[in-house]
Write a protein that holds these residues in place. Sequence first.
Motif, PDB file in Angstrom:
ATOM      1  N   TYR A 101      14.145  60.442 -33.445  1.00 32.02           N
ATOM      2  CA  TYR A 101      15.588  60.014 -33.987  1.00 32.02           C
ATOM      3  C   TYR A 101      15.436  60.233 -35.558  1.00 32.02           C
ATOM      4  N   ARG A 102      16.528  60.822 -36.134  1.00 34.01           N
ATOM      5  CA  ARG A 102      16.963  61.003 -37.514  1.00 34.01           C
ATOM      6  C   ARG A 102      17.404  59.542 -38.366  1.00 34.01           C
ATOM      7  N   LYS A 103      17.433  59.937 -39.655  1.00 33.66           N
ATOM      8  CA  LYS A 103      18.037  58.779 -40.491  1.00 33.66           C
ATOM      9  C   LYS A 103      19.449  58.734 -39.902  1.00 33.66           C
ATOM     10  N   HIS A 104      19.812  57.422 -40.047  1.00 28.97           N
ATOM     11  CA  HIS A 104      21.350  57.203 -39.612  1.00 28.97           C
ATOM     12  C   HIS A 104      21.409  57.375 -38.158  1.00 28.97           C
ATOM     13  N   ASP A 105      20.688  57.301 -37.197  1.00 29.86           N
ATOM     14  CA  ASP A 105      20.726  57.280 -35.776  1.00 29.86           C
ATOM     15  C   ASP A 105      20.801  55.844 -35.332  1.00 29.86           C
ATOM     16  N   HIS A 106      21.695  55.208 -35.547  1.00 27.92           N
ATOM     17  CA  HIS A 106      21.845  53.619 -35.420  1.00 27.92           C
ATOM     18  C   HIS A 106      21.591  53.196 -34.077  1.00 27.92           C
ATOM     19  N   ILE A 107      22.081  54.032 -32.970  1.00 25.40           N
ATOM     20  CA  ILE A 107      22.192  53.091 -31.712  1.00 25.40           C
ATOM     21  C   ILE A 107      21.888  54.262 -30.807  1.00 25.40           C
ATOM     22  N   ASP A 108      21.076  53.838 -29.692  1.00 26.42           N
ATOM     23  CA  ASP A 108      20.978  54.820 -28.482  1.00 26.42           C
ATOM     24  C   ASP A 108      21.430  54.027 -27.091  1.00 26.42           C
ATOM     25  N   LEU A 109      22.030  54.503 -26.348  1.00 33.07           N
ATOM     26  CA  LEU A 109      22.487  53.963 -25.063  1.00 33.07           C
ATOM     27  C   LEU A 109      21.661  54.876 -23.967  1.00 33.07           C
ATOM     28  N   LEU A 110      20.591  54.191 -23.680  1.00 27.13           N
ATOM     29  CA  LEU A 110      19.933  54.729 -22.639  1.00 27.13           C
ATOM     30  C   LEU A 110      20.437  54.754 -21.172  1.00 27.13           C
ATOM     31  N   LEU A 111      20.667  55.849 -20.616  1.00 19.43           N
ATOM     32  CA  LEU A 111      21.139  56.034 -19.263  1.00 19.43           C
ATOM     33  C   LEU A 111      19.925  55.972 -18.019  1.00 19.43           C
ATOM     34  N   GLU A 112      20.496  55.863 -16.982  1.00 12.96           N
ATOM     35  CA  GLU A 112      19.379  56.006 -15.834  1.00 12.96           C
ATOM     36  C   GLU A 112      19.104  57.389 -15.614  1.00 12.96           C
ATOM     37  N   SER A 113      19.742  58.233 -15.924  1.00 11.31           N
ATOM     38  CA  SER A 113      19.539  59.758 -15.889  1.00 11.31           C
ATOM     39  C   SER A 113      18.498  60.159 -16.816  1.00 11.31           C
ATOM     40  N   GLY A 114      18.214  59.283 -17.872  1.00 10.89           N
ATOM     41  CA  GLY A 114      17.168  59.581 -18.803  1.00 10.89           C
ATOM     42  C   GLY A 114      17.596  60.139 -20.127  1.00 10.89           C
ATOM     43  N   LEU A 115      19.076  60.489 -20.008  1.00 15.19           N
ATOM     44  CA  LEU A 115      19.839  61.137 -21.177  1.00 15.19           C
ATOM     45  C   LEU A 115      20.113  59.854 -22.044  1.00 15.19           C
ATOM     46  N   SER A 116      20.290  60.059 -23.117  1.00 14.08           N
ATOM     47  CA  SER A 116      20.894  58.880 -24.250  1.00 14.08           C
ATOM     48  C   SER A 116      22.022  59.214 -25.029  1.00 14.08           C
ATOM     49  N   LEU A 117      23.032  58.239 -25.165  1.00 10.59           N
ATOM     50  CA  LEU A 117      24.032  58.522 -25.845  1.00 10.59           C
ATOM     51  C   LEU A 117      23.711  57.939 -27.419  1.00 10.59           C
ATOM     52  N   ARG A 118      23.828  58.832 -28.228  1.00  9.47           N
ATOM     53  CA  ARG A 118      23.193  58.346 -29.788  1.00  9.47           C
ATOM     54  C   ARG A 118      24.403  58.433 -30.557  1.00  9.47           C
ATOM     55  N   LEU A 119      24.756  57.263 -31.442  1.00 12.57           N
ATOM     56  CA  LEU A 119      25.508  57.188 -32.322  1.00 12.57           C
ATOM     57  C   LEU A 119      24.756  57.462 -33.783  1.00 12.57           C
ATOM     58  N   HIS A 120      25.297  58.457 -34.544  1.00 15.21           N
ATOM     59  CA  HIS A 120      24.782  58.995 -35.686  1.00 15.21           C
ATOM     60  C   HIS A 120      25.988  58.471 -36.783  1.00 15.21           C
ATOM     61  N   ASP A 121      25.841  57.881 -37.909  1.00  8.00           N
ATOM     62  CA  ASP A 121      26.983  57.471 -38.654  1.00  8.00           C
ATOM     63  C   ASP A 121      26.298  56.873 -40.190  1.00  8.00           C
ATOM     64  N   PRO A 122      26.183  57.922 -41.057  1.00  7.44           N
ATOM     65  CA  PRO A 122      25.652  57.784 -42.248  1.00  7.44           C
ATOM     66  C   PRO A 122      26.357  56.840 -42.999  1.00  7.44           C
ATOM     67  N   ARG A 123      27.718  56.844 -43.010  1.00 11.49           N
ATOM     68  CA  ARG A 123      28.762  55.837 -43.674  1.00 11.49           C
ATOM     69  C   ARG A 123      28.941  54.474 -43.266  1.00 11.49           C
ATOM     70  N   ARG A 124      28.439  54.446 -42.052  1.00 17.38           N
ATOM     71  CA  ARG A 124      28.665  53.268 -41.165  1.00 17.38           C
ATOM     72  C   ARG A 124      29.865  52.328 -41.147  1.00 17.38           C
ATOM     73  N   PHE A 125      30.819  53.241 -40.988  1.00 17.82           N
ATOM     74  CA  PHE A 125      32.230  52.799 -41.084  1.00 17.82           C
ATOM     75  C   PHE A 125      32.650  52.685 -39.385  1.00 17.82           C
ATOM     76  N   GLY A 126      31.642  53.343 -38.584  1.00 20.49           N
ATOM     77  CA  GLY A 126      31.955  53.229 -37.341  1.00 20.49           C
ATOM     78  C   GLY A 126      31.703  51.775 -36.654  1.00 20.49           C
ATOM     79  N   LEU A 127      32.093  51.638 -35.388  1.00 25.04           N
ATOM     80  CA  LEU A 127      32.033  50.553 -34.421  1.00 25.04           C
ATOM     81  C   LEU A 127      31.364  50.923 -33.219  1.00 25.04           C
ATOM     82  N   PHE A 128      30.666  49.801 -32.558  1.00 26.17           N
ATOM     83  CA  PHE A 128      30.067  49.784 -31.330  1.00 26.17           C
ATOM     84  C   PHE A 128      30.035  48.481 -30.895  1.00 26.17           C
ATOM     85  N   GLN A 129      30.888  48.055 -29.961  1.00 19.37           N
ATOM     86  CA  GLN A 129      31.146  46.694 -29.683  1.00 19.37           C
ATOM     87  C   GLN A 129      31.448  46.453 -28.233  1.00 19.37           C
TER      88      GLN A 129
END
Length: 288
Positions: A88-116
């Motif tokens: 992962y890189r800088k600002h890759d704040h969240i990984d949502l790991l799936l059973e398929s092995g793939l991961s949904l990754r949220l990258h957000d330098p300014r952190r105005f995003g939302l994950f809830q």
Amino acid sequence: MPELPEVETTLRGIAPALTGQRIQRLLVRDRRLRQPVSNETEALLPGQRILHLHRRAKYLLLTLEEGAVLIHLGMSGSLRLTPVITDYRKHDHIDLLLESGLSLRLHDPRRFGLFQWIPTPVTSHPLLANLGPEPLSEACDGDYLYRVARKRHLAVKNLIMDSRVLVGVGNIYANEALFLSGIHPAQAAGSISQARYQRLAIAIKQVLSAAIEQGGTTLRDFLREDGHPGYFAQSLHVYNRADKPCHQCATPIEVLRIGQRSSFYCPVCQSETTPDCLPGARTGMSEP
DNA sequence: CACAAGACCTGGCAGC
DNA sequence: TGCTGCCAGGTCTTGT
């Protein structure tokens, strides 16, 4: 920048990989987003199946067996699918790991995003309860805009960017739609004719649809790097074009601060005396 | 109530 | 070269 078209493109891109998948694990590297990622979110996601995905305004919603995940990309966020969560890189704040092995990754330098995680029904959640109609829906038409603008004195640009009035219209597309409909961005909302609002409603749909179609470019981007500026820039008539010639009349584009945001317009094509029929001659996207 | 302005955050860039 | 300061984006919150 994630405007509505980019969010829609992201949705279409990730939906096939996520729909029906069970969440194996949620990895939060940095919980400091617009709202801190809640303990509830971390506790409730693992083990749940993602039933389906949809978009409301610029929010993405992953419907789970219990509740839903509400995601917003803020001003600098992007989502992509990755097979390796350890890389992962800088600002890759969240990984949502799936059973398929793939991961949904949220990258957000300014952190105005939302994950809830939010409970159902999602429509009663405070962030979603007071949203206006979707700009691409039938509910958004000239009559509606004209009606909500009655007796309002704020600048029309601020009106169409107000999420209680209409969702998904950010600064770029507000500028573009106002140009296409020949309306000065600072004109008082209540002083604009019904005919002009008909044109504006059409222009909003037109500019958003065109950008979504060009989302193909973004689609490829978001799977690799976060697709940054330029992808739609070729089609822009006024945004970020201060002092450059108007595509319609060659008058230099002017810039004005409205509601803390840069507003670009053509002083000739977008004046109160511009006849309703003049910009109508536009085919929509005259080539730069 | 209507509206304006502030806050949040960081990277990129212009100007020194 | 490095520093300072401004700007961009979306939306919730606070102030007039």
